[in-house]
Design a protein around this motif. Structure first.
Motif, mmCIF file in Angstrom:
data_model
loop_
_atom_site.group_PDB
_atom_site.id
_atom_site.type_symbol
_atom_site.label_atom_id
_atom_site.label_comp_id
_atom_site.label_asym_id
_atom_site.label_seq_id
_atom_site.Cartn_x
_atom_site.Cartn_y
_atom_site.Cartn_z
ATOM 1 N N VAL A 132 0.719 -1.135 0.086
ATOM 2 C CA VAL A 132 0.030 -0.042 0.034
ATOM 3 C C VAL A 132 0.843 1.205 0.014
ATOM 4 C CG1 VAL A 132 -1.778 1.140 1.367
ATOM 5 C CG2 VAL A 132 -2.107 -1.210 1.107
ATOM 6 N N TYR A 133 0.661 1.950 -0.983
ATOM 7 C CA TYR A 133 1.516 3.427 -1.177
ATOM 8 C C TYR A 133 0.336 4.606 -1.060
ATOM 9 C CZ TYR A 133 5.522 1.210 -3.408
ATOM 10 O OH TYR A 133 6.905 0.483 -3.575
ATOM 11 N N ALA A 134 0.873 5.616 -0.443
ATOM 12 C CA ALA A 134 0.554 6.906 -0.588
ATOM 13 C C ALA A 134 -0.895 6.993 -0.494
ATOM 14 C CB ALA A 134 0.987 7.545 -1.890
ATOM 15 N N PRO A 135 -1.601 6.709 0.783
ATOM 16 C CA PRO A 135 -2.940 6.974 0.876
ATOM 17 C C PRO A 135 -3.431 8.267 1.051
ATOM 18 C CG PRO A 135 -2.144 6.213 3.018
ATOM 19 C CD PRO A 135 -0.986 6.049 1.901
ATOM 20 N N ALA A 136 -4.562 8.677 0.663
ATOM 21 C CA ALA A 136 -5.207 10.001 0.867
ATOM 22 C C ALA A 136 -6.448 9.912 1.493
ATOM 23 C CB ALA A 136 -5.396 10.633 -0.708
ATOM 24 N N ILE A 137 -6.699 10.517 2.598
ATOM 25 C CA ILE A 137 -7.890 10.533 3.123
ATOM 26 C C ILE A 137 -8.757 11.831 3.070
ATOM 27 C CG2 ILE A 137 -6.982 11.444 5.351
ATOM 28 C CD1 ILE A 137 -8.894 9.641 6.791
ATOM 29 N N ARG A 138 -9.983 11.751 2.743
ATOM 30 C CA ARG A 138 -10.859 12.823 2.387
ATOM 31 C C ARG A 138 -12.233 13.016 3.013
ATOM 32 N NH1 ARG A 138 -6.893 15.044 1.669
ATOM 33 N NH2 ARG A 138 -5.921 16.203 0.171
ATOM 34 N N TYR A 139 -12.859 14.073 3.353
ATOM 35 C CA TYR A 139 -14.044 14.144 3.910
ATOM 36 C C TYR A 139 -14.917 14.749 2.915
ATOM 37 C CZ TYR A 139 -18.147 15.316 6.690
ATOM 38 O OH TYR A 139 -19.486 15.614 7.041
ATOM 39 N N ASN A 140 -15.978 14.117 2.488
ATOM 40 C CA ASN A 140 -16.953 14.763 1.420
ATOM 41 C C ASN A 140 -18.165 15.232 2.220
ATOM 42 O OD1 ASN A 140 -18.711 15.397 -0.633
ATOM 43 N ND2 ASN A 140 -18.786 13.167 -1.273
ATOM 44 N N PRO A 184 -3.173 8.390 -6.102
ATOM 45 C CA PRO A 184 -4.480 9.064 -6.404
ATOM 46 C C PRO A 184 -4.953 9.696 -5.317
ATOM 47 C CG PRO A 184 -4.943 6.797 -5.613
ATOM 48 C CD PRO A 184 -3.489 6.780 -5.669
ATOM 49 N N SER A 185 -5.569 11.010 -5.502
ATOM 50 C CA SER A 185 -6.387 11.574 -4.271
ATOM 51 C C SER A 185 -7.720 12.036 -4.825
ATOM 52 C CB SER A 185 -5.578 12.725 -3.933
ATOM 53 O OG SER A 185 -6.270 13.709 -2.912
ATOM 54 N N LEU A 186 -8.669 12.288 -3.825
ATOM 55 C CA LEU A 186 -9.906 12.741 -4.204
ATOM 56 C C LEU A 186 -10.163 14.186 -4.177
ATOM 57 C CD1 LEU A 186 -12.030 9.692 -3.101
ATOM 58 C CD2 LEU A 186 -12.250 10.668 -5.340
ATOM 59 N N PHE A 187 -11.003 14.905 -4.645
ATOM 60 C CA PHE A 187 -11.349 16.177 -4.551
ATOM 61 C C PHE A 187 -13.037 16.330 -4.778
ATOM 62 C CE2 PHE A 187 -12.289 20.398 -6.205
ATOM 63 C CZ PHE A 187 -12.236 21.101 -4.865
ATOM 64 N N PHE A 188 -13.494 16.722 -3.651
ATOM 65 C CA PHE A 188 -14.879 17.275 -3.541
ATOM 66 C C PHE A 188 -15.305 18.756 -3.840
ATOM 67 C CE2 PHE A 188 -14.144 12.919 -1.123
ATOM 68 C CZ PHE A 188 -14.866 12.124 -2.078
ATOM 69 N N ASP A 189 -15.918 19.133 -4.732
ATOM 70 C CA ASP A 189 -16.242 20.507 -4.942
ATOM 71 C C ASP A 189 -17.625 20.837 -3.914
ATOM 72 O OD1 ASP A 189 -15.758 23.050 -5.578
ATOM 73 O OD2 ASP A 189 -15.778 22.343 -7.781
ATOM 74 N N ASP A 190 -17.761 22.255 -3.885
ATOM 75 C CA ASP A 190 -18.790 22.782 -3.151
ATOM 76 C C ASP A 190 -20.269 22.378 -4.101
ATOM 77 O OD1 ASP A 190 -17.013 24.010 -1.666
ATOM 78 O OD2 ASP A 190 -17.003 25.733 -2.998
ATOM 79 N N ASN A 191 -20.056 22.215 -5.391
ATOM 80 C CA ASN A 191 -21.352 21.863 -5.893
ATOM 81 C C ASN A 191 -21.652 20.384 -6.087
ATOM 82 O OD1 ASN A 191 -19.509 20.980 -7.795
ATOM 83 N ND2 ASN A 191 -19.617 22.548 -9.394
ATOM 84 N N GLY A 192 -21.023 19.432 -5.480
ATOM 85 C CA GLY A 192 -21.308 18.041 -5.602
ATOM 86 C C GLY A 192 -20.377 17.293 -6.468
ATOM 87 N N LYS A 193 -19.844 17.873 -7.269
ATOM 88 C CA LYS A 193 -19.082 17.044 -8.218
ATOM 89 C C LYS A 193 -17.704 16.880 -7.559
ATOM 90 C CE LYS A 193 -20.571 19.487 -12.609
ATOM 91 N NZ LYS A 193 -20.016 20.060 -13.832
ATOM 92 N N ALA A 194 -17.155 15.561 -7.886
ATOM 93 C CA ALA A 194 -16.002 14.994 -7.464
ATOM 94 C C ALA A 194 -15.131 14.591 -8.678
ATOM 95 C CB ALA A 194 -16.359 13.888 -6.576
ATOM 96 N N TYR A 195 -13.595 14.628 -8.083
ATOM 97 C CA TYR A 195 -12.535 14.430 -9.119
ATOM 98 C C TYR A 195 -11.721 13.314 -8.600
ATOM 99 C CZ TYR A 195 -14.842 18.456 -11.083
ATOM 100 O OH TYR A 195 -15.754 19.317 -11.739
ATOM 101 N N VAL A 196 -10.970 12.483 -9.250
ATOM 102 C CA VAL A 196 -9.727 11.883 -8.941
ATOM 103 C C VAL A 196 -8.643 12.628 -9.651
ATOM 104 C CG1 VAL A 196 -8.330 9.475 -8.860
ATOM 105 C CG2 VAL A 196 -10.859 9.806 -8.318
ATOM 106 N N VAL A 197 -7.453 12.781 -8.924
ATOM 107 C CA VAL A 197 -6.197 13.265 -9.516
ATOM 108 C C VAL A 197 -5.074 12.381 -9.079
ATOM 109 C CG1 VAL A 197 -5.920 14.929 -7.398
ATOM 110 C CG2 VAL A 197 -4.858 15.389 -9.723
ATOM 111 N N GLU A 250 4.300 14.054 -8.403
ATOM 112 C CA GLU A 250 3.383 12.915 -7.952
ATOM 113 C C GLU A 250 2.725 13.499 -6.491
ATOM 114 O OE1 GLU A 250 6.169 9.635 -6.852
ATOM 115 O OE2 GLU A 250 7.408 10.812 -5.361
ATOM 116 N N ALA A 251 1.889 12.492 -5.944
ATOM 117 C CA ALA A 251 1.234 12.811 -4.800
ATOM 118 C C ALA A 251 0.256 14.149 -4.801
ATOM 119 C CB ALA A 251 2.098 13.045 -3.576
ATOM 120 N N PRO A 252 -0.340 14.129 -5.887
ATOM 121 C CA PRO A 252 -1.104 15.374 -6.177
ATOM 122 C C PRO A 252 -2.561 15.562 -5.171
ATOM 123 C CG PRO A 252 -1.956 13.972 -7.644
ATOM 124 C CD PRO A 252 -0.512 13.108 -6.698
ATOM 125 N N HIS A 253 -2.691 16.783 -4.780
ATOM 126 C CA HIS A 253 -3.857 17.074 -3.861
ATOM 127 C C HIS A 253 -4.447 18.328 -4.392
ATOM 128 C CE1 HIS A 253 -3.410 13.809 -1.102
ATOM 129 N NE2 HIS A 253 -1.934 14.393 -0.963
#
Length: 575
Positions: A132-140, A184-197, A250-253
């Motif tokens: 397991v490499y480089a976990p990213a934790i995010r709250y939506n 990978p990292s997740l991004f949750f926008d204010d408008n409900g959309k989400a992205y993986v980078v 690497e390691a984008p957020h």
């Protein structure tokens, strides 16, 4: 009559079990497992004694950096209200992805591991620096759910995501994600959309040099937990300036502040040229423009022989602190006097100045100091009230609790498969594998957290043949380690010290020993010098093998991404 026959039959079965137990000198563990020649550890004491903490005692309103000492690399952090959660890479360690909680970014408690089941973590046949490499934790906040996304280089997972409503109540089984690359990292926008980078390799035809990588982004379907096919886009090619041939972007957020989107990445590889860089855009999918003052964090420009050296800083993540100020967690190393990395990549924190367009790590571009000023209104409780200690400290475990401390970990498989908590102490049931093999081992590990330390384990053990072995190990990986323990030769018992380098083992010392009483095995490190000692009376220690080098316990020599681990070890196939 039929009932009587069943009772007699049952007693006959019990009698046979007792007979075989006596004949083969076995015993039944507290979990009903039949064990053979299993050592019992009654106490473990680890004590850190680094000079940097002795020379820099805390003043009122200060705390120590790093916040997680030892092998806790690639930190990622998220926030829900007043709760902060932090995770780190765990490679082939089991359970995987340690998770910590804090309300103030100073005082941290480990609340468990994200990947704590075999359905989530399949690392039984991979090297220690895989998994397991480089976990990213995010709250939506849009669905009140926490996500942990990572790359698992084993078990057929690849990039995967797990989620939960409450990080203290366990996480879901993984969902495999259909894209290549790492970090990978997740991004949750204010408008409900989400992205993986994430990081990826460029198309073969477009690769310009060794280490050339790109950052990609995808739309993410939150309802079905998958990337949306055909939405991928390259948003960074090579790094800040591809003409300078930057390596390992690497390691984008992604973060959103004042209506704009900020992409932060590591650049330069996770070594001496490591750094953190930042880009900005008006849209989450770009185009992204780099800041004109990159890097915003690095330790690469300073003299190699500087005092209290911190190096390799990068792989960072940002969060808004309880005082309204931003903070960044990141990895760094503190090498010993020979510049060897035995404690591994550790988790550091720095305040971040985001008063201008771009964030900058405060004092992240000068040689780092061991102490930091506390956030306003926070009290330093490290080492108290269940919070993890920092600085120089003592960790003591007499194994009287029914459950193991979260700081104890296995390798490639669950601890429960070989650990038995008994009234006498901690029994380790020996596997038919040893630590030279890429298999689960019956070894319980504690991370080395200081360059100067002692670690002592008291053990009761009487091996039955020359293949039985139990004791302690200082372990970097399956090809580089020390083992120090008891085996049998003929009718006699011997304490042996063995060094394994590049997979080749050599005995550095052996002594005949009595096994009627417990023996205490100790490793004492002073920088690069390690000494293995034993005590048969619990008072004075006797050295075996002289002073030996910590070279094989460093990533400089052994490679990989982990730090040294101190293990309580048993095997029935010792060599």
């Amino acid at each position: 009559m039929r009932t009587l026959k069943l009772i007699l039959s049952g007693w006959q079965s019990v009698g046979l079990v007792v007979f075989f137990m006596l004949f083969f000198n076995m015993e039944v563990s507290g979990k009903g497992k039949i064990t053979k020649n299993a050592p019992v550890f009654t106490q473990f004491i680890y004590q850190g004694e680094d000079a940097i903490y002795q020379n820099n005692p805390l003043k009122p309103g200060e705390f120590y950096n790093p916040i997680l000492q030892g092998c806790y690399p690639d930190p990622s952090i998220t926030r829900k209200g007043n709760d902060y959660y932090l995770v780190c890479s765990s490679f082939a360690m089991f359970p995987g992805v340690p998770i910590f909680h804090s309300n103030d970014l100073v005082n941290w408690k480990q609340i468990g591991h994200v990947l704590d089941r075999t359905s989530q973590l399949k690392v039984e046949d991979c090297g220690i620096s895989a998994g397991v490499y480089a976990p990213a934790i995010r709250y939506n906040p849009n669905n009140d759910t926490f996500y942990m996304i990572t790359t698992q280089f084993s078990g057929g997972f690849g990039n995967m995501v797990v989620k939960t409503k409450n990080p203290e109540n366990g996480w879901s089984d993984p969902v495999k994600l259909q894209f290549e690359g790492i970090d990978p990292s997740l991004f949750f926008d204010d408008n409900g959309k989400a992205y993986v980078v994430h990081n990826d390799a460029p198309a073969k035809a477009n690769e310009r040099y060794s280490g050339h990588r790109v950052i990609k982004i995808w739309d993410y379907d939150v309802e079905n937990d998958k990337v949306v096919p055909g939405t991928d886009r390259i948003i960074v090619n090579g790094g800040v300036n591809i003409e300078e041939k930057p390596i390992w972007i690497e390691a984008p957020h992604i973060y959103k502040k004042d209506g704009r989107y900020y992409l932060m990445c590591a650049e330069g590889g996770t070594g001496g040229w490591h750094s953190e860089v930042i880009f900005v855009s008006d849209h989450p999918k770009g185009p992204y423009l780099p800041a004109n003052n990159n890097p915003i964090l690095t330790q690469r420009y300073f003299p190699a022989n500087r005092t209290d050296k911190v190096d390799w800083a990068g792989h960072a993540d940002l969060v808004e602190g309880p005082d309204g100020k931003y903070y960044g967690v990141f990895l760094g190393i503190r090498p010993n006097e020979k510049n060897r990395v035995n404690t591994g990549r550790e988790t550091f924190i720095l305040p971040v100045d985001w008063s201008g367009t771009f964030p900058v790590f405060e004092n992240g571009l000068i040689p780092m100091k061991p102490t930091l000023k506390m956030p306003s209104g926070v009290e330093n409780q490290t080492g108290k009230n269940g919070y993890l200690p920092s600085g120089n400290f003592v960790f003591k475990d007499d194994f009287s609790d029914k459950t193991l401390d979260f700081r104890w970990i296995g390798l490639r498989g669950p601890r429960e498969d070989f650990v038995d908590m008994t009234d006498k102490g901690l029994r380790i049931i020996p596997f038919t594998s040893n630590i030279n093999e890429v298999k689960p081992t019956s070894t319980l590990f504690y991370r080395q957290q200081h360059n100067q330390f002692t670690a002592a384990a008291t053990m009761e053990y009487k091996p039955k043949n020359e293949k039985d072995f139990a004791g302690i190990t200082c372990y970097q990986n399956e090809r580089y380690h020390y083992v120090f323990g008891i085996t049998k030769k003929g009718k006699d018992y011997y304490l042996m010290l063995q060094r394994t380098e590049k997979g080749q083992a050599s005995v550095l010392g052996e002594v005949k020993i009595e096994t009627e009483k417990p023996v205490t095995l100790q490793v004492a490190a002073n920088g690069d010098n390690y000494r293995f000692n034993y005590s048969i009376d619990g008072k004075g220690f006797i050295n075996l093998g002289g002073t030996v080098s910590g070279d094989i316990l460093s990533t400089n020599e052994a490679g990989g991404f982990t730090g040294t681990m101190i293990g309580l070890y048993a095997t029935s196939v010792g060599n």
